[in-house]
Scaffold this active site. Structure first.
Site, mmCIF file in Angstrom:
data_model
loop_
_atom_site.group_PDB
_atom_site.id
_atom_site.type_symbol
_atom_site.label_atom_id
_atom_site.label_comp_id
_atom_site.label_asym_id
_atom_site.label_seq_id
_atom_site.Cartn_x
_atom_site.Cartn_y
_atom_site.Cartn_z
ATOM 1 N N ALA A 63 0.867 -1.178 0.000
ATOM 2 C CA ALA A 63 0.000 0.000 0.000
ATOM 3 C C ALA A 63 0.902 1.226 0.000
ATOM 4 O O ALA A 63 2.074 1.138 0.362
ATOM 5 C CB ALA A 63 -0.864 -0.018 1.255
ATOM 6 N N GLY A 102 0.503 -5.165 0.621
ATOM 7 C CA GLY A 102 -0.632 -5.122 -0.289
ATOM 8 C C GLY A 102 -0.299 -5.749 -1.636
ATOM 9 O O GLY A 102 -1.175 -6.319 -2.304
ATOM 10 N N GLU A 105 -0.707 -9.262 -1.303
ATOM 11 C CA GLU A 105 -2.147 -9.555 -1.195
ATOM 12 C C GLU A 105 -2.833 -9.516 -2.563
ATOM 13 O O GLU A 105 -3.764 -10.285 -2.816
ATOM 14 C CB GLU A 105 -2.803 -8.569 -0.203
ATOM 15 C CG GLU A 105 -2.361 -8.875 1.227
ATOM 16 C CD GLU A 105 -2.762 -7.813 2.237
ATOM 17 O OE1 GLU A 105 -2.521 -6.620 1.965
ATOM 18 O OE2 GLU A 105 -3.307 -8.172 3.288
HETATM 19 C C1 TC6 Z 1 0.621 -2.439 3.265
HETATM 20 O O1 TC6 Z 1 0.880 -2.854 2.177
HETATM 21 C C2 TC6 Z 1 -0.699 -2.507 3.875
HETATM 22 C C3 TC6 Z 1 -1.746 -2.997 3.163
HETATM 23 C C4 TC6 Z 1 -3.084 -3.027 3.712
HETATM 24 C C5 TC6 Z 1 -3.890 -1.846 3.306
HETATM 25 C C6 TC6 Z 1 -5.309 -1.881 3.757
HETATM 26 N N1 TC6 Z 1 4.645 3.483 0.147
HETATM 27 O O2 TC6 Z 1 13.375 1.725 0.423
HETATM 28 P P1 TC6 Z 1 13.784 2.517 -0.743
HETATM 29 C C7 TC6 Z 1 9.424 4.953 -1.025
HETATM 30 S S1 TC6 Z 1 1.795 -1.679 4.192
HETATM 31 C C8 TC6 Z 1 5.119 4.701 -0.141
HETATM 32 O O3 TC6 Z 1 14.866 3.519 -0.580
HETATM 33 P P2 TC6 Z 1 14.854 0.167 -2.020
HETATM 34 C C9 TC6 Z 1 10.511 5.275 -0.014
HETATM 35 O O4 TC6 Z 1 10.023 6.114 1.005
HETATM 36 C C10 TC6 Z 1 3.205 -1.570 3.154
HETATM 37 N N2 TC6 Z 1 6.410 4.951 -0.404
HETATM 38 O O5 TC6 Z 1 14.126 1.580 -2.002
HETATM 39 C C11 TC6 Z 1 11.554 5.923 -0.866
HETATM 40 O O6 TC6 Z 1 11.157 7.263 -1.085
HETATM 41 P P3 TC6 Z 1 12.240 8.452 -1.220
HETATM 42 C C12 TC6 Z 1 3.911 -2.852 3.084
HETATM 43 C C13 TC6 Z 1 7.255 3.911 -0.390
HETATM 44 O O7 TC6 Z 1 15.032 -0.169 -3.433
HETATM 45 C C14 TC6 Z 1 11.431 5.189 -2.188
HETATM 46 O O8 TC6 Z 1 10.134 4.572 -2.189
HETATM 47 N N3 TC6 Z 1 5.105 -2.676 2.307
HETATM 48 C C15 TC6 Z 1 6.817 2.620 -0.085
HETATM 49 O O9 TC6 Z 1 16.019 0.177 -1.100
HETATM 50 C C16 TC6 Z 1 12.470 4.105 -2.393
HETATM 51 O O10 TC6 Z 1 12.457 3.244 -1.260
HETATM 52 C C17 TC6 Z 1 6.271 -2.330 2.854
HETATM 53 O O11 TC6 Z 1 6.374 -2.142 4.039
HETATM 54 C C18 TC6 Z 1 5.443 2.414 0.183
HETATM 55 N N4 TC6 Z 1 4.944 1.206 0.449
HETATM 56 O O12 TC6 Z 1 13.812 -0.842 -1.360
HETATM 57 C C19 TC6 Z 1 7.428 -2.217 1.916
HETATM 58 N N5 TC6 Z 1 7.886 1.775 -0.135
HETATM 59 O O13 TC6 Z 1 13.053 8.100 -2.419
HETATM 60 C C20 TC6 Z 1 8.194 -0.976 2.181
HETATM 61 C C21 TC6 Z 1 8.933 2.538 -0.464
HETATM 62 O O14 TC6 Z 1 11.393 9.643 -1.372
HETATM 63 N N6 TC6 Z 1 9.262 -0.749 1.227
HETATM 64 N N7 TC6 Z 1 8.572 3.831 -0.622
HETATM 65 O O15 TC6 Z 1 13.028 8.423 0.042
HETATM 66 C C22 TC6 Z 1 10.425 -1.413 1.232
HETATM 67 O O16 TC6 Z 1 10.654 -2.322 1.982
HETATM 68 C C23 TC6 Z 1 11.479 -0.962 0.258
HETATM 69 O O17 TC6 Z 1 11.140 0.329 -0.161
HETATM 70 C C24 TC6 Z 1 11.658 -1.848 -1.007
HETATM 71 C C25 TC6 Z 1 12.623 -1.137 -1.996
HETATM 72 C C26 TC6 Z 1 12.235 -3.185 -0.586
HETATM 73 C C27 TC6 Z 1 10.347 -2.044 -1.715
#
Ligand code: TC6
Length: 675
Positions: A63, A102, A105
């Site tokens: 998400a 998400g 999912e």
């Molecule tokens: C969920 O899904 C809930 C669902 C239920 C709903 C009802 N959203 O980490 P990086 C940005 S909860 C928005 O440096 P990488 C991050 O802030 C979510 N932004 O890249 C950064 O921005 P900046 C579950 C996001 O290649 C840029 O993207 N998912 C999100 O080292 C690059 O990120 C997670 O918890 C996001 N979801 O790693 C996954 N994700 O450039 C969270 C990233 O402005 N993400 N950004 O600073 C990660 O684990 C890692 O970002 C990665 C990529 C492994 C996808």
């Protein structure tokens, strides 16, 4: 505005491609585009199957976290995934990169999943203090089994495509680079077959697994709300129909997302990323090329630092003064790698690969071939100045010269060279191959490209880096000082080490100040002048009570290193109380919190006011990644915000501390450190 979702056709197959950089987060526009695509497939008889695929570096990484806490735009993700699954034509999720939260999912709601071997699947919501909120707690147990679902949803670590295939989460592996074609071929094979909906599958479960899982992970989940909520939810809904389960999931999700723990964990997620942005430096500054790293000193610190680079495939030249120390250091590095391999986290070839990149030498001049040289020698200004003076003579022009000092003035060290613009601090934390934090210390003259190169390199070696200014102890150790001073004073005033440590452990720290002293070594600093015994700590060191390594420090330890109250320490404290004639009083828990935690916040405010940290969230990152501050409390500055700054100021006033002007000002204005 153009939709991030493009629809194309290959014969009977409708392809929905998401292009929403950087990580294809499932924001409103993506959800709307996917919904429109599913509607199109439903209403167009010529479409027989759908492929959902992403452009760029990854499948949906979850998400859009930036939407949390704002008004939800339709369709919500839970609604969308149910619509995907409800389609009576096969939907194939084609996964590369990371299908997280998400995103995972969406894949679970699709009828089939195909993935390239490098893809990863995970439910990391727990790391943000929430639970999978779009059917994940219900579909994952049905697809991969209850145990795998518990593991993935409570720990949040991703699994490989291969593991996902073994678990039944992936139906087929695609050829790397050929995902779309393989997915379309898969779609064509299943056209006309009845769709298999994961929500309709039964859940088979042995009720005993839940308590066994709780027991096995009790320590890991200590203090955390989300893992406990996830286990309870899966347990309570396992035998129930999907519709009922998903309703319980929704309620659980809403409860967690409104809570402080989730706010704190989301704060840390963004804080960690914000910390990589360096004030006043253009993002496109040209980086220096680091092909080989030099490390001076093969002790615990030098060895640990070297391992970071070796593990990342960067060759290291490590220098020592005596053969024996060099051999010992090299052997320790090998031993550490072999221990990792024994745990199955590295192959024998990887161990040899890393060791093959290491060049141990006694010849200081060999550092001339390095692009970055980090000294990890004895913590003394004279010694450091001497090392930097020598480096100045032999390092190639443009090489970055770094000190791993924990306290000393980088500008003074830089002044020992003719190139202060190339000098900075790289403060690693012990054990340097394990601890995530790296303080990058910006000297008065450090060049922009040197800082930016260090920051980029920190990502390569998987560290979380924060920029610190030149001050005694930088950010982390400077904030540790008031805590230490107050903890020691309270011992004299009537508290016990157990009492103080207990408050810190209950707060969520892995250990308290005295447990930490015993682990790090009570004798640190004492060897310099063993005849000077000025406090309880010196007295313990002088008696050989050096901490865990001697089975005696502030606590006594048995052979399993279990601590117990030490009668000798109680006696010693009493002697010092008498000797210094310190008045006694009953030290309360509130007093311990104010004197050892509020004082840290106060120091953090001074650090911010002096510009020694770029932002309050950087201070939080330092404490979470370097000192075991519980992430679910968001770091000291975030925690202070949640407590209320007025309460912090009142506490500090009550115990007679000088309140940092910035802290008082913010409290009076009703402001927070983190906006
Ligand atoms: C969920 O899904 C809930 C669902 C239920 C709903 C009802 N959203 O980490 P990086 C940005 S909860 C928005 O440096 P990488 C991050 O802030 C979510 N932004 O890249 C950064 O921005 P900046 C579950 C996001 O290649 C840029 O993207 N998912 C999100 O080292 C690059 O990120 C997670 O918890 C996001 N979801 O790693 C996954 N994700 O450039 C969270 C990233 O402005 N993400 N950004 O600073 C990660 O684990 C890692 O970002 C990665 C990529 C492994 C996808």
């Amino acid at each position: 505005m153009t939709s991030p979702i493009t629809t194309t056709r290959q014969g009977d197959v409708l392809i929905l491609t998401s292009d929403n950089p950087p990580v294809n987060a499932l924001g409103a526009a993506v959800r709307q585009g996917l919904q429109a695509g599913i509607e199109e497939a439903k209403s167009d008889d010529s479409i027989k199957a759908v492929v959902i695929i992403c452009a760029g570096k990854t499948f949906f990484a979850g998400a859009d976290i930036t939407e949390f806490g704002k008004a939800m735009q339709e369709p919500s993700l839970p609604v969308l995934v149910d619509q995907i699954e409800a389609l009576d034509k096969p939907v194939i999720a084609a996964v590369h990169g990371t299908a997280l939260g998400g995103g995972c999912e969406v894949a679970l709601a699709s009828h089939y999943r195909i993935a390239v071997p490098s893809a990863k699947f995970g439910l990391p919501e727990v790391k943000l203090g929430i639970l999978p909120g779009a059917g994940g707690t219900q579909r994952m147990p049905r697809v991969a089994g209850v145990e795998a679902a518990l593991e993935m949803a409570t720990k949040g670590d991703p699994i490989s495509a291969e593991q996902a295939k073994a678990a039944g989460l992936v139906d087929r592996l695609a050829t790397e680079g050929n995902l779309l074609a393989d997915a379309v071929a898969f779609a064509q094979e299943v056209i006309g077959k009845p769709v298999s909906r994961s929500s309709e599958r039964p859940v088979t479960v042995d009720p005993a697994v839940f308590d066994a899982f709780r027991k096995a992970n009790g320590k890991r989940f200590r203090g955390l709300e989300a893992p406990a909520a996830i286990i309870d939810l899966i347990e309570q809904t396992a035998g129930k129909p999907y519709a009922e389960g998903v309703q319980a999931e929704r309620m659980g999700f809403m409860k967690l997302i409104m809570g402080t723990q989730s706010a704190a964990l989301r704060h840390i997620f963004f804080a960690e990323r914000k910390a990589t942005k360096i004030d006043g430096i253009a993002e496109d500054v040209q980086l220096r090329d680091i092909k080989r790293v030099g490390v001076i000193g093969a002790g615990t610190m030098g060895g640990g630092i070297s391992m970071n680079f070796l593990s990342a495939g960067v060759p290291v030249t490590i220098v020592e003064m005596a053969q024996e120390a060099l051999d010992r250091g090299t052997a320790t590095i090998r031993k550490n790698y072999e221990a990792t391999a024994a745990k199955g986290r590295m192959t024998a070839e990887q161990v040899e690969g890393a060791m093959g990149l290491l060049k141990p030498t006694l010849n200081f001049d060999d550092l001339a071939e390095c692009d970055l040289i980090i000294e990890a020698v004895y913590e003394s200004m004279d010694v450091k100045k001497d090392v930097f003076g020598r480096l100045d003579k032999i390092a190639r022009p443009g090489a970055i010269l770094a000190s791993n000092t924990s306290y000393l003035n980088i500008d003074e060290i830089a002044a020992a060279t003719s190139r202060p613009q190339d000098v900075l601090g790289l403060h690693f934390f012990s054990p340097a191959n394990v601890m995530k934090l790296l303080e990058i210390v910006r000297g008065a003259k450090t060049a922009d490209d040197v800082l930016a190169t260090a920051m980029a390199l920190s990502k390569k070696i998987k560290k979380v880096a924060v920029i610190a200014g030149v001050c005694y102890g930088f950010i982390g150790n400077r904030m540790l000082m008031p805590r230490q001073v107050e903890a020691n004073k309270m011992l004299l005033e009537g508290a016990t080490p157990e009492q103080i440590d207990k408050v810190h452990v209950a707060f969520g720290m892995p250990m308290g100040p005295f447990q930490m002293a015993d682990l790090a070594g009570v004798d640190i600093g004492w060897h310099r002048d063993p005849n000077r015994i000025e406090n309880i700590r010196d007295a313990l060191a002088a008696e050989g009570r050096w901490g865990q390594k001697k089975s005696a420090g502030f606590y006594d330890y048995d052979e399993k290193r279990t601590p117990s109250n030490s009668p000798r320490v109680t006696e010693l404290i009493a002697e010092w109380r008498e000797k210094l004639n310190v008045p006694q009083h009953e030290v309360t828990e509130e007093e311990i919190v104010v004197r050892t935690l509020y004082t840290m916040v106060n120091e953090g405010a001074l650090i911010l006011a002096e510009g020694m940290a770029q932002r309050a969230s950087d201070v939080d990152v330092v404490w979470v990644y370097g000192y075991g501050w519980p992430p679910y409390r968001g770091g000291p500055m975030f925690w202070a915000d949640t407590e209320g700054l007025k309460k912090i100021v009142d506490g500090l006033d009550k115990y007679g501390f000088e309140v940092a002007p910035l802290l008082r000002e913010k409290a009076e204005k009703g402001e927070k450190f983190n906006k």
